[in-house]
Design a protein around this motif. Structure first.
Motif: not given
Lengths: 450, 450
Positions: A199-203, A205-210, A230-232
C-alpha cells in the motif's frame, strides 16, 4: 506514438545514409558484426546476458512500410531506387548469441550477426539498445539478489524507469536474474512474472487516522495485507499494525507483513521486529524499501538486519551507479575478409568468434576462451549458439523460467571474488592463439593499405 | 509486447489493491495529488518541465479492456464487483501543469491532478514515469546546450537510451531544450524534429582502404557528406578527407565536414582544423562526438576548441551523472481536506497550489512563490495552467516548436549563477504565509489524531 509499422525507423539516420552508399556502390556482400562490452563499469566483474528474445522478434518483423518510406523521401537525401529497395527490406541473416541468463565478460561477443551488409547495419541501433539495457539491468539485479543472501527481492522500479519500454524490460530482466516478482502489473501479465504490492502513503493520509486506514485495507485483503507503517511515525505505526493484526487474528485472519520505506531502515527494522516479537507475532514479515540498492542490501545482510524481503526500485531500475555500458557492435568481417578498427582505446577483434567456458572438477566456473568461430576447445562449453537462421528464429529458445533457472545455477558456480559487490576480481578470459594471429595479420594489412 | 489496450496495467499492483480497498469501503471522494521533485541532483540548479503531453494522452485514453480484467481476475486477489467497476474505468478529473519547456525548481508542483481517488491513484505510476524521464533529460540537454555556447548540439543517444520509449522521449526532450536535431529517424518522423547523421566506422572498415570508403560515400552524398576520420589514424584520416574534398570541389561539390569520435578530442580538433585551413578548406566543419557531456562541452568552450558542433549520445540520453530525480506524487487533499505525510526527510506541503514567477525590470527571472491555489501574487506569472478538464485535454496546448521557443527565451533570462554547470546557486523559491499556516495546521491535526 508513431505506428508500430515504422519500428524499422528506430535507427540512426547514418545507418540509412550508409545503406544508400552501399546500395549505390553495389556493395551488398555479407558482413558480420560483433556485439561486446569494452569495459566493466565500476564494481562490476560480470554481465548477465539479456535481451536476445526482443532482438530476434525485431529482426523477424523488420520491414519498412510505404508511409515510412514516404517520410524518408521527404528528407530529400535519399534516391528513389534506394527507397524502392527499402520497401522490400527484410532481415535474412543469421544470429549467434550467448543465451539469456548466462554470464558473459568484457570483450566477449554476446551477439554476432551475419547478413548482407545493409541489413546487418540498419539493425545495429535497435540491437545495441536492447542488449545494453537488458544486460545492464539483469547485471544490476543479480548484484541485488546476491547481496540479499537468500531474502526475496522484488522490483518496484516502474515509476522511475526511463519510460515504458524500460519499465517492461526491467521487470523481465530483474526476474531473469533471480528477483521474486514485480510491482509492474503489465509486465506480470505479459511475461507471467509474479506481481507483488503493498500500500502507499496516500492510502494512509487519505484517512483521518492511520489505524482507520489499516482497518480499511485489511477488510479488503484479510489474508495478504502488508501495511505501510512509516507515513507519520514508524514505531507508532508498528504498534497500530500490532493492534490491527490482533483484531485480524481474532477473526481468523492473518496480517502478512509491514513495510518500512523511510528513515534509518536498519534501526527501525530491529525495533519493529521487537515490537512484533513481543506481541507474539513472529510470523509477521518486515519488508524494506526506499532508495535501496545492492550496497544497502549487503550492509543489511552483514549486520543481520531483520528484513524478510526487499522492494528495490529506482536505483536498480536505472542501474543508478552505472546507467550504461560501453558496448559496441563492430564490423568484424566483410565479404569473407576479417576487419577491425584501430581508433584510440577502441581496438576490436576481427572475424567470427566462439566463446568457450571451462569449469573445474567441482563445477565451478574457471575461465573462458574466445576463439575463432571454427576452433574447438576440449571439455569446454560453447556459449554462442545459433538462434536465427536465414531470418527465422530457431524453435528451441528457452522460456524465461528456463533462462532464470540457468542463471541461478551458473551464478551459484561463479567464484565469490568475481561476484563481490565492491572491487571484484576479473574473471579470466583468454583469446586463442589463432585469434591473436588473425588480429596481428589484419593490423599489418591495414597498416600496409593505409 | 502486450497489447496497446492494456496500457492502464502500466501501474504498480498496489495502486489496484488500494483501489479495491477504496472501492469496497465506498471511499470514492475527490483527491488531489501533487507531483514535485524533492531535491536537486548534484550540479543541478533548475529543471525543465517535459512530459505533460504524454501524460494527457495517457489519461484521455485510460481504459481497461476485458482481457486485462481477465488477467487481474486470474491473480485471485480482486473481488468481482471491483473488477466489474474497472471495466468502466475512465479518467474524469482535471490536471494542472507547468507547461513543457518552462523552468521549475525543487519543491514546486509541476503537475497537480484532481480526480476521484481511485482514478487519481491508478495513474500515479505512469505520470511519475513520464514526467521524471522527460524532465530529467530536458534538464540534462539544457545543460549541454548551455555548455556548448551557441554551437549546435545534436542527439546521438538512441543506441544507449533505456529502451525504445526512452529513445523517442529523449529525442523529443532534448529538442525541446534546444538541441538542433536527432539521429533517431522514428523520432524525427513522429515529432517533426530535424534528423542528422554522418557515417560509422564500419563503413570505413568494410572498404579495403579508408580513402575508398570516403570516395564511395561522397558519391552518394555529394553535398552533405560528413566523413568520419578516426577509424585508423585521425590525422591521416583528415589528410585523406582533404584529398577527397578537393576532388569534390573539382566536380563542383562540397565536403560539408568531418567527425572525430575518439582520442584526445581537443588536441585532434586543433590539428585537424589546421590541416583544413592550410588546404584552404575553412568552411569544412568539424563535428565532435564520443562520450561527450556538458562537462566536456564547457571545457571545450572555455578553451576555444574549434568544434563547430557536437553529437552527444549516451551520457545525455541516460543523464549519466544523475539518472533519476527524487520526484514524488503526493496526496495533498482528500475530500476537501488538506493532508500531508511526515515520513523522515519526506514531509510534503498540503493542499492545491499555484506557482508564481517574478521577473525584474529587465526581464531576468527573480524568484518564485508557491502559494495555495486560490491566492494571487501581484505582477507575477501563474505557471500552473489547467490543461485537462473533466478528462479532456484543453484545446490550446503549445506545439513542440512553441514550447522550445518558450524554453529558449526563459532560459536566456535565468541568471548564470543558477545555470552554472558545476555547483550552481539555488534559485529563490518561497512559500506563502497562507501555505505555511496550512501546513502547520495540518501537522497539528495529524499529531492530534495520531
Amino acid at each position: 506514438m508513431a505506428t508500430e509499422n515504422d519500428i524499422a525507423l528506430l535507427t540512426d539516420l547514418y545507418q540509412l545514409t550508409m545503406a544508400q552508399a552501399y546500395f549505390q556502390n553495389r556493395r551488398t556482400e555479407s558482413a558480420t558484426f560483433s556485439l561486446f562490452v569494452r569495459a566493466y563499469p565500476a564494481n562490476r566483474g560480470y554481465f548477465v546476458s539479456a535481451g536476445l528474445e526482443d532482438v530476434l522478434e525485431f529482426l523477424e518483423g523488420l520491414s519498412i512500410d510505404t508511409s515510412a518510406v514516404d517520410y524518408l523521401h521527404s528528407l530529400k537525401i535519399f534516391a528513389d531506387d534506394f527507397l524502392d529497395f527499402l520497401k522490400s527490406l527484410k532481415f535474412t541473416g543469421e544470429v549467434w548469441g550467448i543465451p539469456e541468463g548466462r554470464l558473459f565478460f568484457k570483450d566477449e561477443p554476446v551477439v554476432e550477426v551475419t547478413a548482407p551488409v545493409i541489413e546487418a547495419q540498419i539493425v545495429e541501433t535497435f540491437i545495441i539498445n536492447q542488449i545494453n539495457l537488458q544486460s545492464l539491468i539483469a547485471t544490476k539485479a543479480a548484484r541485488c539478489v546476491h547481496a540479499a543472501r537468500g531474502r526475496a527481492v522484488v522490483d518496484f522500479s516502474l515509476r522511475r524507469t526511463h519510460g515504458i519500454d524500460a519499465g517492461m524490460k526491467v521487470a523481465r530482466a530483474s526476474y531473469l536474474a533471480g528477483f521474486a516478482g514485480t510491482s509492474n502489473v503489465r509486465a506480470g501479465r505479459h511475461y507471467r512474472i509474479p506481481v507483488v504490492g503493498t500500500m502507499a502513503h496516500s492510502f494512509v493520509s487519505s484517512h483521518e487516522r492511520e489505524v482507520d486506514a489499516f482497518r480499511s485495507f485489511v477488510k479488503s485483503f484479510p489474508n495478504n495485507s502488508i501495511l505501510l507503517i512509516d507515513t507519520y511515525d514508524t514505531i507508532a505505526g508498528a504498534r497500530k499494525a500490532v493492534e490491527v493484526g490482533k483484531e485480524m487474528a481474532a477473526r481468523g485472519e492473518r496480517l502478512q507483513g509491514v513495510r518500512i520505506d523511510s528513515g534509518d531502515l536498519a534501526t527501525l527494522a530491529r525495533e519493529v521486529r521487537k515490537i512484533f516479537d513481543a506481541a507474539n507475532m513472529k510470523d509477521v514479515r518486515i519488508i524494506g524499501s526506499g532508495g535501496l540498492d545492492e550496497f544497502d542490501l549487503a550492509e543489511f545482510s552483514d549486520a543481520n538486519v531483520p528484513y524478510d524481503s526487499y522492494g528495490v526500485g529506482t536505483k536498480m531500475g536505472v542501474s543508478a551507479d552505472a546507467p550504461w555500458t560501453d558496448c559496441a557492435y563492430k564490423l568484424v568481417e566483410y565479404d569473407g575478409r576479417p576487419v577491425l578498427k584501430l581508433s584510440t582505446g577502441k581496438v576490436s577483434w576481427p572475424g567470427k568468434k566462439q566463446v568457450y567456458r571451462l569449469r573445474d572438477v567441482n563445477g565451478q566456473l574457471k575461465n573462458d576462451f574466445v576463439t575463432r568461430r571454427d576452433e574447438n576447445v576440449a571439455d569446454a562449453e560453447a556459449l554462442l549458439t545459433q538462434v536465427m537462421v536465414q531470418g527465422k528464429t530457431v524453435a528451441s529458445l528457452p522460456s524465461l523460467e528456463q533462462s532464470r533457472a540457468a542463471f541461478l545455477e551458473e551464478f551459484s558456480r561463479l567464484p565469490e571474488s568475481i561476484k563481490s559487490i565492491r572491487d571484484p576480481e576479473h574473471y579470466s578470459v583468454e583469446f586463442s592463439a589463432a585469434l591473436k594471429e588473425l588480429r596481428n595479420a589484419v593490423e599489418r594489412k591495414v597498416a600496409g593499405a593505409e
